[in-house]
Design a protein around this motif. Structure first.
Motif, PDB file in Angstrom:
ATOM      1  N   ASN A 149       0.809  -1.218   0.000  1.00  0.00           N
ATOM      2  CA  ASN A 149       0.000   0.000   0.000  1.00  0.00           C
ATOM      3  C   ASN A 149       0.843   1.270   0.000  1.00  0.00           C
ATOM      4  OD1 ASN A 149      -2.438  -1.289  -0.020  1.00  0.00           O
ATOM      5  ND2 ASN A 149      -2.585  -1.401   2.218  1.00  0.00           N
ATOM      6  N   CYS A 150       2.133   1.125   0.132  1.00  0.00           N
ATOM      7  CA  CYS A 150       3.015   2.293   0.236  1.00  0.00           C
ATOM      8  C   CYS A 150       3.191   2.942  -1.136  1.00  0.00           C
ATOM      9  CB  CYS A 150       4.369   1.851   0.789  1.00  0.00           C
ATOM     10  SG  CYS A 150       5.585   3.168   0.862  1.00  0.00           S
ATOM     11  N   ILE A 151       2.953   4.277  -1.191  1.00  0.00           N
ATOM     12  CA  ILE A 151       3.123   4.972  -2.469  1.00  0.00           C
ATOM     13  C   ILE A 151       4.429   5.769  -2.492  1.00  0.00           C
ATOM     14  CG2 ILE A 151       0.672   5.081  -3.086  1.00  0.00           C
ATOM     15  CD1 ILE A 151       0.753   8.014  -1.902  1.00  0.00           C
ATOM     16  N   ARG A 152       5.269   5.530  -1.506  1.00  0.00           N
ATOM     17  CA  ARG A 152       6.595   6.154  -1.404  1.00  0.00           C
ATOM     18  C   ARG A 152       6.529   7.685  -1.422  1.00  0.00           C
ATOM     19  NH1 ARG A 152       6.770   1.696  -4.468  1.00  0.00           N
ATOM     20  NH2 ARG A 152       8.028  -0.001  -3.645  1.00  0.00           N
ATOM     21  N   CYS A 153       5.595   8.229  -0.668  1.00  0.00           N
ATOM     22  CA  CYS A 153       5.458   9.690  -0.647  1.00  0.00           C
ATOM     23  C   CYS A 153       6.443  10.343   0.317  1.00  0.00           C
ATOM     24  CB  CYS A 153       4.023  10.082  -0.287  1.00  0.00           C
ATOM     25  SG  CYS A 153       3.589   9.685   1.429  1.00  0.00           S
TER      26      CYS A 153
END
Lengths: 112, 293, 297
Positions: free
Chosen positions: C68-72
């Motif tokens: 779920n990580c979008i690397r924001c």
């Protein structure tokens, strides 16, 4: 008048819990309706830190006139409880809620 | 080759095995030849200072950041209390209470507050002192009574030493006992860790935990056996089996116990101990530079 | 039911050996609680059977779900503990640095971060060689000794003592003057201070007694290795008199303490001479003091 107890159970014959922050239950006695209600404090009992202040917050929500407990709340909890208009009595350990209540009525508990 | 000092941390699984004795003796021994700094990171019970009487050359307060309630800006939305995992911020009716000792300085309440009503301010948590006795610099921090978080103070004390004594060849850390977070913080940037133990069942049990901890941190380490001669050989056998170097065996002696009890340095009275210190130091310096293993 | 806590401030004074001796002298009437969870050694002398064990959780630990990580990078930006880093293109949490404050989870726009209860150690209930029961624990590496595990061990011991109708709870207390030792002392009826005549022994004794005073608990003191430094020993005795602490015994420096330990025995089982006599009379004295206290109430 409402009186709060820190206890290990939910009835008159339950033992008092000497701990404030990590008490298992908060038991509330209403002397007008003569009823006993209890609140499970298990969530707070499992906190690593700040159990005293977390329980003080709960007490605040219940807004009793008197609090009866065992060892006495720690300094943080006392600081929070002092914000409320409530009398606090300690040294009610090794006894049941009923016995603690009797002692309170006789004025045998230490007020903080 | 780097110019930063070799950082030697002295730790042990349990208290009372001679950690402070080794740290103070090693530091004083090195100071006979060159400038050295001893940093007492047992900030809850700093005891190294009991063995030295030096001139105080610098003193400063240690601080941490905590939120402070700005009442006029507050809308009593309750978010601060909700986001504090440590119950350090309470909303009791029309009041916000902050408990500085419980605060971990995570900034969540302050930065998430929609009206900036909890700006962060600094609060004193203790005192750092820096002493000098000829070639020996001695740095210690002491938590104020009621302060419980040792880790930020340990980190700050190391930082002070790193900044002020980067020109020295050797830094020695006297670490807190145990295997919990303060020890991790105290040893995490050490180049070499000396674990000191006693050849007894208690000593062995606590040593195995300490070794496990240092392996988790991937630290090069060696063991000093204190009071060698009492107990049994189980510690020695264990170290051999686990392939951990025994740096020295300090003999069990009533004379050492007596010197320690009066706060005296041991190697100055017992030449054998001086020789052991010299061996320990040689090994640590080589290992710190990566010349061993 | 009476709770007797043995503490020392400083390590290595013989606290655990003495507590274990009292456990033997107390026999099956004394439930033992090893609250020195950082260096829990008492089980080495008590032949515990680890009858019951349970994981112990304390505090929280963040975990990132890579799916779920979008690397924001928002989480890494707010973390004040440097616990979030990027390893092979993935955001990961360093469990030894994470404080469990939960800030990262609150700012994560995709709810990829959750806080889980942190495994902090294990606790046990054991039958021991005295015919009684011991509650003990082991703190995990890098865990936070907040006093919660100490509270847990003590509380379980109290419940057992209550159910089994035992008269005494013997607590091997935590070292230092921080939160764990406060938890060890909370609710105690009597404190035994174990010290040694050294510069640091006296220093730490004074510091830890400040705490005992706050709790208003009656205390007694055993000076171990008392003959190593007679001058310091006298200084300690002076301090005890000043503070009205009962001077229970002077124990001589004796390597039998260690010899006993290597046999897995307490000194009162191993030694048949002076130390055994001294500890036995100390134990009788403590029991007396605890009972008298009851009459005064």
């Amino acid at each position: 008048m409402k009186i709060a107890f820190t206890a290990k159970g939910t009835v008159w014959d339950s033992m008092m819990d000497p701990r404030f922050g990590r008490t298992m239950f908060i038991v509330l006695y209403d002397d007008e309706s003569r009823t006993l209600t209890s609140f499970d404090n298990g969530v707070v009992e499992n906190e690593a830190h700040g159990a005293g202040t977390a329980t003080a917050q709960k007490i605040f929500e219940l807004s009793p006139d008197v609090l009866i407990t065992g060892n006495g709340p720690g300094s943080h909890a006392v600081q929070a409880l002092k914000q409320m208009n409530m009398r606090i009595f300690a040294e009610a350990h090794d006894m049941t809620i009923k016995q603690a209540f009797e002692k309170y009525k006789k004025g045998e508990l230490k007020e903080i | 080759m780097t110019n930063s000092p070799a950082r030697i941390a002295i730790a042990s699984g349990k208290g009372g095995t001679g950690k402070t004795t080794l740290a103070t003796n090693l530091a004083a021994y090195i100071a006979e030849q060159e400038e050295v700094v001893l940093v007492d990171l047992d900030v809850e019970e700093p005891n190294s200072g009991l063995f030295f009487k030096g001139d105080l050359i610098h003193e400063e307060s240690n601080f941490k950041m905590i939120p402070q309630w700005d009442e006029p800006k507050c809308t009593f939305c309750g978010l601060c209390q909700k986001v504090c995992n440590f119950h350090a911020v309470l909303q009791l009716g029309p009041t916000i209470l902050v408990f500085p000792e419980l605060c971990h300085s995570c900034y969540a309440c302050s930065e998430l507050c929609p009206t900036d009503a909890l700006p962060m301010i600094s609060k004193r948590t203790g005192k750092l002192s820096d002493f000098r006795i000829n070639n020996l610099h001695f740095v210690e921090s002491r938590l104020d009574v009621g302060e419980e978080q040792a880790v930020p103070t340990i980190s700050k004390t190391k930082q002070y030493s790193n900044e002020n004594y980067a020109h020295l060849r050797i830094e020695i850390y006297d670490c807190p006992p145990g295997t919990s977070c303060p020890v991790i913080e105290a040893t995490k940037n050490a180049d070499f860790v000396i674990l000191i133990t006693e050849p007894t069942p208690f000593g062995l049990h606590d040593l195995t935990l300490a070794i496990e901890t240092m392996r988790t941190l991937k630290k090069p380490m060696g063991v000093v056996v204190n009071r060698y001669g009492i107990g049994n050989d189980a510690v020695i056998d264990y170290c051999q089996k686990e392939n951990i170097t025994i740096l020295a065996k300090i003999p069990n002696s009533r004379r050492i116990a007596e010197l320690y009890s009066s706060g005296k340095l041991i190697y100055q009275e017992i030449p054998e101990v001086k020789e052991l210190l010299s061996n320990i130091l040689d090994y640590c310096l080589k290992a710190s530079k990566g010349d061993i293993e | 039911m009476k709770e007797i806590v043995i503490i020392s401030g400083k390590g290595g004074t013989g606290k655990t050996s003495i507590t274990a001796s009292f456990a033997v002298l107390g026999g099956n009437n004394a439930v033992v609680a090893d609250c020195d969870v950082d260096a829990a050694d008492m089980h080495l002398l008590m032949q515990p059977d680890f009858d019951f064990s349970e994981d112990f959780y304390s505090g929280e630990l963040a975990t990132i779900d890579a799916n779920n990580c979008i690397r924001c990078n928002k989480c890494a930006k707010v973390c004040r503990f440097g616990a979030i880093s990027i390893r092979s293109m993935q955001y990961v949490i360093d469990p030894l640095s994470c404080e469990g404050c939960g800030y990262c989870a609150r700012v994560c726009p995709t709810e990829a971060i959750t806080n889980k209860n942190r495994l902090a150690g294990k606790w046990y209930i054991s039958n021991i060689k005295t015919g009684s029961i011991m509650v003990h624990a082991r703190l995990g590496i890098g865990a936070d000794n907040s006093g919660k595990l100490v509270a847990k061990v003590k509380n379980e011991a109290r419940d057992i003592a209550f159910e089994e109708r035992k008269d005494i709870i013997l607590v091997d207390g935590s070292p230092g003057v921080g939160c764990p030792v406060v938890s060890s002392l909370s609710g105690a009826n009597f404190v035994v201070l174990v010290t040694e005549p050294s510069v640091s022994g006296l220093h730490d004794l004074k510091r830890v007694y400040e705490l005992v005073k706050k709790f208003k608990i009656k205390a007694g003191c055993i000076i171990n290795k008392s003959d190593v430094n007679p001058k310091k020993r006298d200084e300690i005795v002076g301090f005890l008199a000043e503070e009205n602490i009962v001077h229970l015994a002077d124990l001589p420096y004796d390597e039998n303490f260690t010899s006993a330990m290597t046999q897995g025995q307490t000194i009162v089982e191993y030694d048949q001479n002076s130390i055994k006599t001294l500890l036995t009379s100390s134990w009788e004295r403590i029991k007396q003091l605890v009972i008298n206290q009851n009459h005064n109430r």
